[in-house]
Design a protein around this motif. Sequence first.
Motif, mmCIF file in Angstrom:
data_model
loop_
_atom_site.group_PDB
_atom_site.id
_atom_site.type_symbol
_atom_site.label_atom_id
_atom_site.label_comp_id
_atom_site.label_asym_id
_atom_site.label_seq_id
_atom_site.Cartn_x
_atom_site.Cartn_y
_atom_site.Cartn_z
ATOM 1 N N THR A 389 35.328 113.773 -25.367
ATOM 2 C CA THR A 389 35.208 112.454 -24.734
ATOM 3 C C THR A 389 36.220 111.466 -24.968
ATOM 4 O O THR A 389 36.736 110.736 -23.621
ATOM 5 C CB THR A 389 33.961 111.700 -25.386
ATOM 6 O OG1 THR A 389 32.775 112.766 -25.256
ATOM 7 C CG2 THR A 389 33.510 110.291 -24.611
ATOM 8 N N TRP A 390 36.644 111.187 -25.875
ATOM 9 C CA TRP A 390 38.145 110.348 -25.913
ATOM 10 C C TRP A 390 39.186 110.527 -24.932
ATOM 11 O O TRP A 390 39.855 109.789 -24.476
ATOM 12 C CB TRP A 390 38.643 110.279 -27.586
ATOM 13 C CG TRP A 390 39.888 109.665 -27.925
ATOM 14 C CD1 TRP A 390 41.166 109.956 -27.898
ATOM 15 C CD2 TRP A 390 39.863 108.046 -27.976
ATOM 16 N NE1 TRP A 390 41.853 108.869 -28.139
ATOM 17 C CE2 TRP A 390 41.163 107.896 -28.334
ATOM 18 C CE3 TRP A 390 38.748 107.205 -28.305
ATOM 19 C CZ2 TRP A 390 41.540 106.485 -28.657
ATOM 20 C CZ3 TRP A 390 39.051 105.796 -28.540
ATOM 21 C CH2 TRP A 390 40.622 105.456 -28.591
ATOM 22 N N LEU A 391 39.295 111.988 -24.776
ATOM 23 C CA LEU A 391 40.359 112.395 -23.765
ATOM 24 C C LEU A 391 40.182 112.272 -22.377
ATOM 25 O O LEU A 391 40.975 112.163 -21.629
ATOM 26 C CB LEU A 391 40.666 113.926 -23.985
ATOM 27 C CG LEU A 391 41.217 114.361 -25.317
ATOM 28 C CD1 LEU A 391 41.099 115.965 -25.726
ATOM 29 C CD2 LEU A 391 42.860 113.824 -25.602
ATOM 30 N N ILE A 392 38.709 112.123 -21.986
ATOM 31 C CA ILE A 392 38.620 111.889 -20.508
ATOM 32 C C ILE A 392 39.438 110.800 -19.820
ATOM 33 O O ILE A 392 40.133 111.049 -18.671
ATOM 34 C CB ILE A 392 37.011 111.568 -20.435
ATOM 35 C CG1 ILE A 392 36.220 112.572 -20.989
ATOM 36 C CG2 ILE A 392 36.864 110.891 -19.132
ATOM 37 C CD1 ILE A 392 34.685 111.947 -20.685
ATOM 38 N N SER A 393 39.628 109.881 -20.573
ATOM 39 C CA SER A 393 40.501 108.734 -19.624
ATOM 40 C C SER A 393 41.828 109.016 -19.411
ATOM 41 O O SER A 393 42.509 108.129 -18.737
ATOM 42 C CB SER A 393 40.159 107.386 -20.395
ATOM 43 O OG SER A 393 40.525 107.454 -21.948
ATOM 44 N N LEU A 394 42.590 109.909 -20.494
ATOM 45 C CA LEU A 394 43.646 110.296 -20.110
ATOM 46 C C LEU A 394 43.883 110.731 -18.779
ATOM 47 O O LEU A 394 45.068 110.706 -18.012
ATOM 48 C CB LEU A 394 44.337 111.357 -21.268
ATOM 49 C CG LEU A 394 45.564 111.994 -20.924
ATOM 50 C CD1 LEU A 394 46.714 110.822 -21.086
ATOM 51 C CD2 LEU A 394 45.803 112.778 -22.378
ATOM 52 N N TYR A 396 43.285 109.324 -15.865
ATOM 53 C CA TYR A 396 43.804 108.430 -15.075
ATOM 54 C C TYR A 396 45.361 108.240 -15.126
ATOM 55 O O TYR A 396 45.775 108.148 -13.810
ATOM 56 C CB TYR A 396 43.014 107.326 -15.447
ATOM 57 C CG TYR A 396 41.450 107.150 -15.037
ATOM 58 C CD1 TYR A 396 41.040 107.522 -13.933
ATOM 59 C CD2 TYR A 396 40.686 107.310 -16.151
ATOM 60 C CE1 TYR A 396 39.551 107.480 -13.713
ATOM 61 C CE2 TYR A 396 39.391 107.188 -16.156
ATOM 62 C CZ TYR A 396 38.919 107.570 -14.500
ATOM 63 O OH TYR A 396 37.554 107.818 -14.499
ATOM 64 N N MET A 397 45.852 108.297 -16.079
ATOM 65 C CA MET A 397 47.445 108.192 -16.188
ATOM 66 C C MET A 397 47.791 109.535 -15.462
ATOM 67 O O MET A 397 48.851 109.407 -14.666
ATOM 68 C CB MET A 397 47.805 108.024 -17.442
ATOM 69 C CG MET A 397 49.363 107.755 -17.514
ATOM 70 S SD MET A 397 49.940 107.536 -19.360
ATOM 71 C CE MET A 397 50.036 109.316 -19.705
ATOM 72 N N LEU B 3 34.354 107.755 -17.836
ATOM 73 C CA LEU B 3 34.274 107.494 -19.173
ATOM 74 C C LEU B 3 33.418 106.328 -19.424
ATOM 75 O O LEU B 3 33.967 105.077 -19.570
ATOM 76 C CB LEU B 3 35.494 107.159 -19.880
ATOM 77 C CG LEU B 3 35.533 106.771 -21.599
ATOM 78 C CD1 LEU B 3 34.853 108.393 -22.277
ATOM 79 C CD2 LEU B 3 36.841 106.674 -22.185
ATOM 80 N N LEU B 150 43.444 103.295 -9.463
ATOM 81 C CA LEU B 150 43.898 104.161 -10.699
ATOM 82 C C LEU B 150 44.677 103.093 -11.628
ATOM 83 O O LEU B 150 44.460 103.229 -13.017
ATOM 84 C CB LEU B 150 44.953 105.282 -10.409
ATOM 85 C CG LEU B 150 44.462 106.206 -9.814
ATOM 86 C CD1 LEU B 150 45.504 107.527 -9.199
ATOM 87 C CD2 LEU B 150 43.456 107.047 -11.114
ATOM 88 N N ARG B 154 43.364 102.696 -15.208
ATOM 89 C CA ARG B 154 44.218 102.761 -16.382
ATOM 90 C C ARG B 154 44.360 101.555 -17.313
ATOM 91 O O ARG B 154 44.451 101.843 -18.397
ATOM 92 C CB ARG B 154 45.777 103.020 -15.960
ATOM 93 C CG ARG B 154 45.954 104.363 -15.370
ATOM 94 C CD ARG B 154 47.292 104.496 -14.449
ATOM 95 N NE ARG B 154 48.502 104.118 -15.330
ATOM 96 C CZ ARG B 154 49.752 103.732 -14.804
ATOM 97 N NH1 ARG B 154 49.960 103.830 -13.612
ATOM 98 N NH2 ARG B 154 50.617 103.389 -15.820
ATOM 99 N N GLN B 160 43.198 102.478 -25.696
ATOM 100 C CA GLN B 160 43.345 103.968 -26.110
ATOM 101 C C GLN B 160 44.739 104.293 -26.550
ATOM 102 O O GLN B 160 44.814 105.356 -27.109
ATOM 103 C CB GLN B 160 42.608 104.781 -25.209
ATOM 104 C CG GLN B 160 41.006 104.881 -25.369
ATOM 105 C CD GLN B 160 40.585 105.868 -24.404
ATOM 106 O OE1 GLN B 160 40.121 105.732 -23.100
ATOM 107 N NE2 GLN B 160 40.113 107.118 -25.023
ATOM 108 N N TRP B 162 47.039 105.557 -24.300
ATOM 109 C CA TRP B 162 47.766 106.756 -23.570
ATOM 110 C C TRP B 162 49.055 106.347 -22.760
ATOM 111 O O TRP B 162 50.032 107.092 -22.694
ATOM 112 C CB TRP B 162 47.082 107.244 -22.411
ATOM 113 C CG TRP B 162 45.673 107.594 -22.831
ATOM 114 C CD1 TRP B 162 44.268 107.070 -22.398
ATOM 115 C CD2 TRP B 162 44.987 108.515 -23.721
ATOM 116 N NE1 TRP B 162 43.288 107.802 -23.102
ATOM 117 C CE2 TRP B 162 43.788 108.630 -23.979
ATOM 118 C CE3 TRP B 162 45.721 109.425 -24.611
ATOM 119 C CZ2 TRP B 162 43.046 109.307 -24.760
ATOM 120 C CZ3 TRP B 162 45.139 110.326 -25.573
ATOM 121 C CH2 TRP B 162 43.756 110.356 -25.428
ATOM 122 N N GLU B 163 49.533 105.244 -22.603
ATOM 123 C CA GLU B 163 50.761 104.721 -21.866
ATOM 124 C C GLU B 163 51.779 104.648 -22.532
ATOM 125 O O GLU B 163 51.779 103.873 -23.686
ATOM 126 C CB GLU B 163 50.226 103.309 -21.177
ATOM 127 C CG GLU B 163 49.023 103.193 -20.435
ATOM 128 C CD GLU B 163 49.189 103.890 -19.067
ATOM 129 O OE1 GLU B 163 50.385 104.287 -18.348
ATOM 130 O OE2 GLU B 163 48.490 104.198 -18.317
#
Lengths: 410, 181
Positions: A389-394, A396-397, B3, B150, B154, B160, B162-163
Motif C-alpha cells: 500500500t505504501w508503494l502505490i503512490s510511487l 505517480y512519479m 492511495l 500528476l 506527486r 513519503q 519518493w522524489e
Amino acid sequence: MTGVEFPPASRLAQALDKDRPPAEWIRSLRARFPTEAAIDRLLTRKMERRSGPGYTPVPLAALVAGVEALLRAQLEGPFKLGEARWLSGGASKLQMAFTLEWERPGAGREKTPMVLRMEPADSIVTTSRLREFQLLRAFEGVVPVPRVHWCDEQADYLPYPALVYEFSEGVTKPSSAAGGVSGTGIRFPAELRARLAPQFIGHLAAIHGRDYRTADLSAFDVPAAGTQCAQWGVNWWDRVWEEDCDEDVPLMRLASAWLRRNLPRLEQPCIVHSDYRAGNFLFTEHDGRITALLDWELGRIGDRHQDLAWTTNRAFGSMDEANRNFLVCGLLPESQFFEAYEQASGHRMNPKSLHWHKVYNNYWLAILLLATSYRIARNGKTHQDVLVTWLISLGYMVMDDMRQQIERGC
Amino acid sequence: MQLRSEIQIASMIKAMKDVVIPAVDGDNRLAVEQAQLVVGMLSLMAHQLPLQFRFDRDELQRLLAYTQGLTELCSADRALGEAVRQLAGCRAAGAAALERCAGDPAQLNAAIRELRQAAGALVSAAADSSDEAAYRQVESAVLELSKEQLLRDRSLVLPQGWEPDPTAVPPIETLLDAGTG
C-alpha cells in the motif's frame, strides 16, 4: 481480512467485479493479450484464485516442516534444519533463513546457511519460481548468484510455490546510509560507488553475454526476430492492467497505444534480468565486493535495452551529494553508465529502442504500483499489505516520468 | 488518487494484527493494550471516514432548524438583541454552507472515476481510428491534462520521500489554491 468496507465501484465498472472475476472474462483476456505460455498460465492461475482466501500468517514451524518434506523427497541421507528466522527485504516474496546440516554431494557433511523464498497468496508481481530457479542455475559461475538447490513449483510440499537457495553474505545498502523501502533511493558514499559501479556494469554485460541456447530454460519462450518480443511484453502488462486496475487512468491507455504504435525490432535476443538495480544486489561492506545478484523472477529472453532502461529509471536512483547530478542506482551518472556498458559488453545501444523500453518499463512499473499493489492489498493477499500500500503512490512519479518520455518521443 | 484512506487503514490494521501484535511482549501490558487500541482506533476511523461528511452536514441541518426556533423564542427579549443578531449572522453563513454542500464526497469520487474510465475508453478508441491527425490532437490533450494532474498527485504524497528532488514539486496547498480546489 480487516473488516474495512471499500466504497462501491463507479456505475461504469459495476458490471464487472474484478475481485470475483468470471471465467468468461478471464478467457477473453487470454485471447486478447497473447504472451509467453508460462506467463499466460501464471496470470490465469492468479485470476482463478483471486476470489479465494487472503493470506494468513504462516508460522515458521510450518515452513520448516514444509522444507523438511521437500528435502525428504530430494535427499537420500539424513539432514537437519535449524536456526529458522524471517528475513525482511523485497516487496513480493516471503523469505526464511535457516541452516541445513546435510551431506552435500561431493563435499561431505556440512552445515549450510540457506534461504527459503516463497510466494504469498498473491504478489505485487505474479512470477514463476521455476523460471527463477532456471535462471539462477544458468548464471552459476557466470555472475555472483545464490546457489539454488530445490524448487517446489507446484507447492507440493510448502503452502505456496517456493525455492531454496544458499544464503549469501552482504547488504543491499551501506549500514549507515539512508534509503527508501524496497531498495529505492539508496545513497552510496563516493568511495563505495567507485568500487561497486564497475562490477555492477560488468555483471550486467555478462548477463547479456550469456548464451541462452546452452542453458536449460525450458520454462521460457524465445521470441521470433522482429517485434514479437515487444508485442508479448505490451500484451503481458496490458492484461495485468485490465485484471488489476481499480481507478482508470487515460494516460495509461495512451501509453499502451504509444507502445503498440512504436514497437521496436529485436535484433539479438539475450537473457534479461528485468529488475537489475540497487537493492537487488548484495555486497560486503569491508571490501565493496558484489556477492550476489538477486530477484531474477521477472527475467525473460528478450531485449538488452529493457535492462538498460530499467537500471537507469529515476525511481531507483538518487542525487549526488551536491544535489546536482542524478546517479543511476545511486552509483554514477547515466552517460557514464551507458559508456561503460558499451565498453564492457561490446554492444552499441540503439537510442530508439532504449527510449521505447524506458516508456515500456515505466508503463509496467506503474501498473504494478497503481493496479496490482492496490488489488492485492484490498484483498488481503500478502504478508505485507502495508508495504505494498505504501508503494502505490510511487506510481505517480513513475507515470509522470513516462509522460515526459512519451512527449519527447512524439 | 488511488492511495486513499480506506486501503491505507485496511493494510495498517492487517499489519498490526498479523505481524506487530503477535510480536509484542505479552508481559508488557502497556504495549499490548496500546497496540490493541491502535487497531480499535483504526477500525473506528474506517467506520467514520465514509460517514464524516454526511454526519457533519446532518448536524448543520439540525442546528439551523434548532437555532431558528431559538431565535423565535428569544427575539422579543430586547436584552438579547445583540446575541440574537450574531446568531442570525451565523445562521445565514451556515445556510449558505449547507446549500453548497449538497453532494457527498463519495459522489464526487464516483464522478471522477467515471470520467477517467470514459476518457480512457475514448483514448483507446481514438488510437484505433484511422485519422492520424485527430489522434495526435487527442494525444497532446491527454499529455497536457496528465501533466497537471500528476503534479498534484506527486505533491499530495511528497511526505513519503519518493522524489529525488522534492524541491522541484510545489506544495499541494499552493497547487490547490491556484485551482478551484
